[in-house]
Design a protein around this motif. Structure first.
Motif, short mmCIF file in Angstrom:
data_model
loop_
_atom_site.label_atom_id
_atom_site.label_comp_id
_atom_site.label_asym_id
_atom_site.label_seq_id
_atom_site.Cartn_x
_atom_site.Cartn_y
_atom_site.Cartn_z
N GLN A 67 19.10 -3.24 -21.75
CA GLN A 67 19.83 -4.47 -21.98
C GLN A 67 21.31 -4.18 -21.72
O GLN A 67 21.81 -3.11 -22.05
CB GLN A 67 19.61 -4.93 -23.42
CG GLN A 67 20.10 -6.31 -23.71
CD GLN A 67 19.74 -6.74 -25.11
OE1 GLN A 67 20.19 -6.13 -26.08
NE2 GLN A 67 18.95 -7.78 -25.24
N PHE A 68 21.99 -5.14 -21.12
CA PHE A 68 23.39 -5.00 -20.76
C PHE A 68 24.19 -6.14 -21.42
O PHE A 68 24.32 -7.22 -20.86
CB PHE A 68 23.56 -5.04 -19.24
CG PHE A 68 22.72 -4.02 -18.51
CD1 PHE A 68 23.22 -2.76 -18.25
CD2 PHE A 68 21.43 -4.33 -18.13
CE1 PHE A 68 22.44 -1.81 -17.60
CE2 PHE A 68 20.64 -3.39 -17.47
CZ PHE A 68 21.15 -2.13 -17.21
N PRO A 69 24.71 -5.92 -22.64
CA PRO A 69 25.48 -6.95 -23.32
C PRO A 69 26.83 -7.17 -22.61
O PRO A 69 27.48 -6.22 -22.20
CB PRO A 69 25.71 -6.40 -24.72
CG PRO A 69 24.92 -5.16 -24.83
CD PRO A 69 24.53 -4.73 -23.47
N ALA A 97 16.69 -18.15 -14.17
CA ALA A 97 17.72 -17.43 -14.94
C ALA A 97 17.76 -15.95 -14.59
O ALA A 97 18.48 -15.19 -15.24
CB ALA A 97 17.46 -17.61 -16.43
N GLU A 98 17.02 -15.53 -13.58
CA GLU A 98 17.02 -14.11 -13.18
C GLU A 98 17.97 -13.88 -12.01
O GLU A 98 18.11 -14.73 -11.13
CB GLU A 98 15.61 -13.66 -12.79
CG GLU A 98 14.67 -13.60 -13.95
CD GLU A 98 13.28 -13.11 -13.56
OE1 GLU A 98 13.09 -12.64 -12.41
OE2 GLU A 98 12.37 -13.20 -14.41
N ARG A 123 16.65 -5.97 -11.80
CA ARG A 123 16.40 -7.41 -11.87
C ARG A 123 16.60 -7.73 -13.34
O ARG A 123 16.04 -7.05 -14.22
CB ARG A 123 14.98 -7.75 -11.40
CG ARG A 123 14.70 -9.22 -11.31
CD ARG A 123 15.48 -9.85 -10.17
NE ARG A 123 15.16 -11.28 -10.08
CZ ARG A 123 15.83 -12.12 -9.33
NH1 ARG A 123 16.83 -11.70 -8.58
NH2 ARG A 123 15.50 -13.39 -9.29
N VAL A 124 17.41 -8.74 -13.64
CA VAL A 124 17.71 -9.06 -15.03
C VAL A 124 17.50 -10.54 -15.32
O VAL A 124 17.70 -11.40 -14.45
CB VAL A 124 19.16 -8.66 -15.41
CG1 VAL A 124 19.36 -7.16 -15.37
CG2 VAL A 124 20.19 -9.36 -14.53
N VAL A 148 14.23 -6.67 -16.20
CA VAL A 148 12.92 -7.16 -15.78
C VAL A 148 12.33 -6.10 -14.87
O VAL A 148 12.86 -5.85 -13.78
CB VAL A 148 13.03 -8.51 -15.01
CG1 VAL A 148 11.67 -8.95 -14.50
CG2 VAL A 148 13.67 -9.58 -15.87
N GLY A 149 11.27 -5.42 -15.29
CA GLY A 149 10.64 -4.40 -14.44
C GLY A 149 11.41 -3.10 -14.41
O GLY A 149 12.16 -2.77 -15.31
#
Length: 173
Positions: A67-69, A97-98, A123-124, A148-149
Motif C-alpha cells: 500500500q502506498f499512502p 479506479a485502477e 497496478r494499483v 493489485v497483483g
C-alpha cells in the motif's frame, strides 16, 4: 560510497494517466510538486503457528499486500494530483479506479542507458479517503494506492517516461 544514505528525492514516482481514447497507451505524470508524502508499506502477511512441542510461535511470510499512502495539496497544474482527485470526486470504482504506478530508484542508474533507472511497475487501486481543507488553507487530497497483483520489475527512462520490463530490457522476448 560507503554508508550512503538514500534520500526521499532519490525515489521518483509516476502515475499512469489513461489516454483520452480507449486505444492509446497511458502517459506517466511525475508525482512530485504538491505531494507532501508518498510512502511504501510492503505489509508482509504472516502465517504464525505454535506447534505442540514449541514454547514460542514461528512465523513465515506468506504474501505481501503493498500500500502506498499519499498526502497532497490539491494543485490544478499537477496532472497526477488531479487524476487522484478526479477518481475520488467522481467516485470511480473497480477497474475505473485502477492506474499504473511506477516507482523509480534514481540511485540505481542502468549502465550505458542515459536517463534510465531501475524501477518497479505496480497496478494499483486508487482509494481517495479525504478531500479536505480548513478556511484559508490548501485543500488536501489523501488516500492510498493499493496494490493489485504482482509488480513488474524493470527500468524507467525519466526523459521519455517509458517503462520497460526486465525481460525485454535484457533482450528477451
Amino acid at each position: 560510497m560507503a554508508n550512503e544514505t538514500i534520500m526521499r528525492y532519490q525515489v521518483a514516482d509516476y502515475l499512469g494517466i489513461p489516454a483520452s481514447d480507449d486505444d492509446g497507451d497511458p502517459t506517466f505524470a511525475l508525482m512530485g510538486a504538491g505531494f507532501n508524502t508518498l510512502d511504501e508499506n510492503p505489509a508482509a502477511q504472516l502465517d504464525t503457528k505454535a506447534y505442540i512441542n514449541d514454547r514460542a510461535a514461528s512465523s513465515i511470510i506468506k504474501s505481501y499486500q503493498p500500500q502506498f499512502p499519499f498526502d497532497t495539496d490539491l494543485m490544478k497544474s499537477e496532472e497526477a494530483i488531479m487524476e487522484l482527485y478526479n477518481i475520488g470526486r467522481n467516485e470511480l470504482t473497480g477497474a475505473d479506479a485502477e492506474r499504473d504506478y511506477v516507482r523509480v530508484e534514481l540511485f540505481e542508474p542502468v549502465a550505458s542507458k542515459e536517463n534510465t533507472f531501475k524501477a518497479r511497475k505496480f497496478r494499483v487501486a486508487v482509494s481517495v479517503d479525504s478531500c479536505a481543507g480548513a478556511g484559508g488553507e490548501a485543500i488536501k487530497v489523501t488516500g492510498n494506492l493499493n496494490n493489485v497483483g504482482t509488480f513488474v520489475d524493470g527500468e524507467f527512462n525519466t526523459q521519455t517516461k517509458t517503462f520497460t520490463d526486465a525481460e525485454s530490457a535484457a533482450g528477451g522476448v
